[in-house]
Scaffold this motif. Structure first.
Motif, PDB file in Angstrom:
ATOM      1  N   LEU A   8       0.852  -1.191   0.000  1.00  0.00           N
ATOM      2  CA  LEU A   8       0.000   0.000   0.000  1.00  0.00           C
ATOM      3  C   LEU A   8       0.891   1.245   0.000  1.00  0.00           C
ATOM      4  N   ALA A  10      -7.159  -1.557  -2.040  1.00  0.00           N
ATOM      5  CA  ALA A  10      -7.498  -1.722  -0.618  1.00  0.00           C
ATOM      6  C   ALA A  10      -8.981  -1.496  -0.376  1.00  0.00           C
ATOM      7  N   THR A  43      -1.659  -5.128   4.862  1.00  0.00           N
ATOM      8  CA  THR A  43      -1.101  -4.095   4.002  1.00  0.00           C
ATOM      9  C   THR A  43       0.287  -3.725   4.512  1.00  0.00           C
ATOM     10  N   LYS A  94      -0.997   4.661   6.201  1.00  0.00           N
ATOM     11  CA  LYS A  94      -1.348   4.240   7.562  1.00  0.00           C
ATOM     12  C   LYS A  94      -2.759   4.659   7.936  1.00  0.00           C
ATOM     13  N   SER A 149      -5.243   2.408   6.179  1.00  0.00           N
ATOM     14  CA  SER A 149      -5.224   1.088   6.820  1.00  0.00           C
ATOM     15  C   SER A 149      -6.015   1.103   8.123  1.00  0.00           C
ATOM     16  N   SER A 182      -7.154  -3.075   8.134  1.00  0.00           N
ATOM     17  CA  SER A 182      -6.158  -4.082   7.744  1.00  0.00           C
ATOM     18  C   SER A 182      -5.018  -4.151   8.760  1.00  0.00           C
ATOM     19  N   HIS A 242      -1.403  -3.739   9.377  1.00  0.00           N
ATOM     20  CA  HIS A 242      -0.496  -2.883   8.600  1.00  0.00           C
ATOM     21  C   HIS A 242       0.929  -2.985   9.102  1.00  0.00           C
TER      22      HIS A 242
END
Length: 700
Positions: free
Chosen positions: A355, A365, A414, A431, A434, A439, A441
């Motif tokens: 990502l 995503a 991610t 970030k 995410s 997700s 991360h």
């Protein structure tokens, strides 16, 4: 006298060579149709073996197993007292045909082979099947022993024929025949056929559904009649997604509509319609044209009625307005369903996505997030199949997701792969997104790996390449960008294989790609970089549509982190920063905007333009924006880039097909991958035309 008939059509999520699962889904659809008191059930194209068998159609095993499934269907008590219409490949006189098999009460009524092959774009039916070219002709087909033992029939009618019941007449079309200028329903309607059926394997493409609906409405507007449309659903093991849309129409009106995108493996649509409505419609509008044809349809008589004598109080379905999804909704739903099919059938435990904080990877995503939303909604709606599949993917038989974010954390990882050329802005944007989708991360710095590889190069050659900003050549600059991109691919696969192992969880992760269709056109990506993944849900979607999709996600999913991503200029962040800021942008590197690329892509593929004809069109389309000389420069620049990078399409990640100008070399866009990049003849024609258009050019 009976006049009202209840008919069923369906969308099934069949899978190539999954004979066990395909049989179960066919039986379930027939059972639902009977529960709704239908007397006729239509299924999608080649539903017994799956449409996407490709070269497996050459194998005798595929034909054998299809007949074994047909025998199971004939023997099942579920299929009794309803006309069943199923699809499978059949060999007749050593020729392979794509067929419909109609049967009732353990007897095969007729076999109808496809007459018009789908043989363009994503389809290569002529590679495996022959069209039935004998108009209005039937022959005897000798049934194999395993079927004869059930039916007691030695032969059945095979060919271009229709089914005549006590109360009506039914004729088949198969997928592409509806799209043909000489669709069979035209002559069938003029010969008194009242019910048309179409079993399809029609894939999703953005903005395509209205074409399908319009064709079906038009088919029954012109000459009246009832039209049943069945379609495949799901990925079937390939790049395309079949998008359902089962429907029933009568006299130009849709009276029943199925879902376009759904996680339900079986969806059955039933409608009760009045045969007298067809006869009245035709009596007023069509009678002068409904004369006896020189070769009327061959009719197979069957002692069976679709209607009941006491149906006077049976209500009929009334016209409805079709609900079309917006392109943004289609991107949210279609690739999400495709991803879920791929994940649950792959045996893997989730996805991993590099990502970057840009539009493309953020779109991927968001599609995974949309998939989690769909899964949670299906589980909330008591879809036991989806719940069982989710539990199998996460490896926990007692698991039940609480919400999409929590499910996303379990199946989606991610990672932001930073280098010395990355900015704090992209890191924080990745970030933030995410955090909002949920997700798992990771932040990974790749500088150590890059310097290690360059150190090996330096030891062998005694040189250390430099970026252009530090005095290096173009070749050095490009090589230094590519090594960063390729290191990210290697690390993505390492973490996909072992990140769940580190957490003490079983299974591996599928790596997701995020190169859009416009970048593929020009080859604006590194071969074997993060574009090299297991699958790519956005590989057939334009940058323009992806931006619109992200705006939709901001509002629909409240993903406010996307606002910063949309506001930032697209960049690969592979060159050194200037005062901590990005100095490299995608559109500057490519020499054209994404919107210009989309138009060029459509002209190249859809309008089938070479360099000269593309120039001739663009000088009018871009009139007032670019001079003929500037148009010529852009066209020549595109074709140089296209020629230089075409080889990348031979290894492109399998992508969700969503756009009609996709350059996917593996199936959709069959062209050479080695070109003369100078295009001397073509460019000379353009230059000649430009010179003639110059203000002071002499008139000829």
């Amino acid at each position: 006298m009976g006049r009202k008939v209840t008919l069923a059509t369906c969308s099934l999520n069949q899978w190539a060579l999954d004979f066990e699962g395909n049989l179960e889904r066919i039986l379930r659809s027939i059972e639902i149709a009977k529960c709704n008191e239908a007397k006729y059930r239509l299924g999608p194209e080649l539903e017994i073996c799956g449409y996407g068998c490709a070269d497996h159609f050459y194998e005798s095993d595929t034909l054998l197993h299809s007949f074994q499934v047909l025998r199971k269907l004939l023997e099942s008590p579920i299929t009794q007292d309803i006309i069943c219409d199923v699809g499978m490949p059949i060999m007749h006189r050593n020729v392979r045909y794509n067929c419909r098999v109609l049967f009732l009460n353990r007897k095969i009524l007729l076999i109808r082979p496809k007459m018009v092959m789908a043989n363009h774009g994503n389809y290569r039916e002529m590679r495996w099947f022959s069209p039935w070219n004998h108009l209005r002709k039937i022959e005897e087909y000798f049934l194999p022993r395993i079927i004869l033992e059930v039916t007691g029939q030695e032969t059945v009618p095979f060919g271009d024929c229709v089914l005549s019941t006590r109360d009506t007449c039914i004729g088949s079309e198969i997928c592409a025949e509806l799209w043909n200028p000489r669709s069979p329903h035209i002559n069938m309607g003029l010969d008194g056929v009242e019910i048309f059926t179409n079993s399809s394997a029609s894939h999703h493409e953005l903005r395509k559904a209205d074409q399908r609906v319009s064709l079906i409405k038009s088919a029954t507007t012109k000459s009246g009649g009832i039209y049943l449309y069945a379609n495949q659903r799901g990925c079937d093991g390939d790049r395309v997604y079949y998008d359902g849309c089962a429907m029933v129409a009568i006299n130009g009106d849709i009276v029943a509509q199925g879902a376009q995108f759904s996680l339900n493996d079986v969806e059955v649509i039933t409608a009760t319609v009045d045969l007298e409505d067809v006869r009245s419609y035709r009596g007023e509008l069509c009678q002068p044209h409904m004369e006896s044809e020189p070769k009327p349809c061959q009719r197979v008589k069957v002692d069976f009625s679709l209607s009941n004598e006491d149906d006077i109080y049976l209500p009929t379905h009334q016209p409805i307005t079709w609900h079309f999804h917006t392109p943004e909704e289609e991107i949210s739903l279609g690739p999400a369903c495709w991803l879920w099919d791929y994940l649950r059938r792959s045996g893997q435990a989730g996805f991993l996505l590099p990502l970057s904080g840009g539009v493309d990877s953020s779109s991927t995503a968001c599609i995974v997030h949309s998939m989690c939303v769909l899964l949670c909604q299906a589980i909330e709606d008591n879809n036991s199949q989806v719940l069982n599949d989710v539990r199998r993917v996460v490896g926990d038989d007692s698991y039940c997701p609480r919400n999409p974010r929590e499910l996303c954390r379990r199946i989606f990882t991610t990672c932001y792969m930073a280098s010395e050329n990355s900015s704090e802005d992209t890191c924080s944007r990745a970030k933030d997104l995410s955090n909002q989708i949920g997700s798992t991360h990771m932040n990974i710095n790749i500088d150590l790996a890059v310097k290690g590889i360059l150190g090996i190069f330096s030891v062998v050659t005694g040189t250390w390449p430099q970026f252009r900003a530090n005095g290096g050549s173009h070749r050095e600059n490009l090589a230094l960008q590519n090594i960063q991109a390729r290191v990210r691919m290697v690390l993505a696969y390492l973490f996909a294989q072992l990140s769940l192992w580190v957490r003490g969880k079983p299974g591996g992760l599928l790596v997701l790609g995020s190169a859009n269709v416009d970048e593929s056109l020009t080859g604006y990506f590194t071969k074997y970089d993060c574009s090299s993944a297991d699958i790519n849900p956005i590989g057939g979607i334009s940058k323009t549509d992806l931006k619109s999709f992200l705006h939709y996600c901001v509002e629909h999913f409240q993903l406010t982190a996307l606002r910063g991503i949309l506001a930032a200029p697209p960049t690969a962040e592979l060159e050194p920063l200037t005062d901590g800021q990005v100095s490299q942008t995608d559109e500057a590197d490519m020499g054209m905007t994404y919107s210009e690329l989309s138009l060029i892509g459509k002209l190249r593929k859809i309008s089938k333009c070479g360099p000269f004809s593309m120039f001739c069109k663009l000088i009018h389309m871009w009139k007032g924006t670019f001079s003929p000389t500037e148009v010529a420069q852009k066209v020549k620049h595109f074709f140089r880039m296209y020629a230089v990078n075409r080889h990348k399409m031979t290894t492109v990640t399998p992508s969700y097909h969503a756009e009609s100008y996709s350059p996917d070399d593996n199936r959709f866009d069959l062209r050479p991958f080695l070109y003369d990049t100078r295009w001397t003849w073509q460019f000379r024609c353009i230059d000649s035309q430009v010179s003639q258009m110059a203000p002071n050019a002499p008139k000829k």
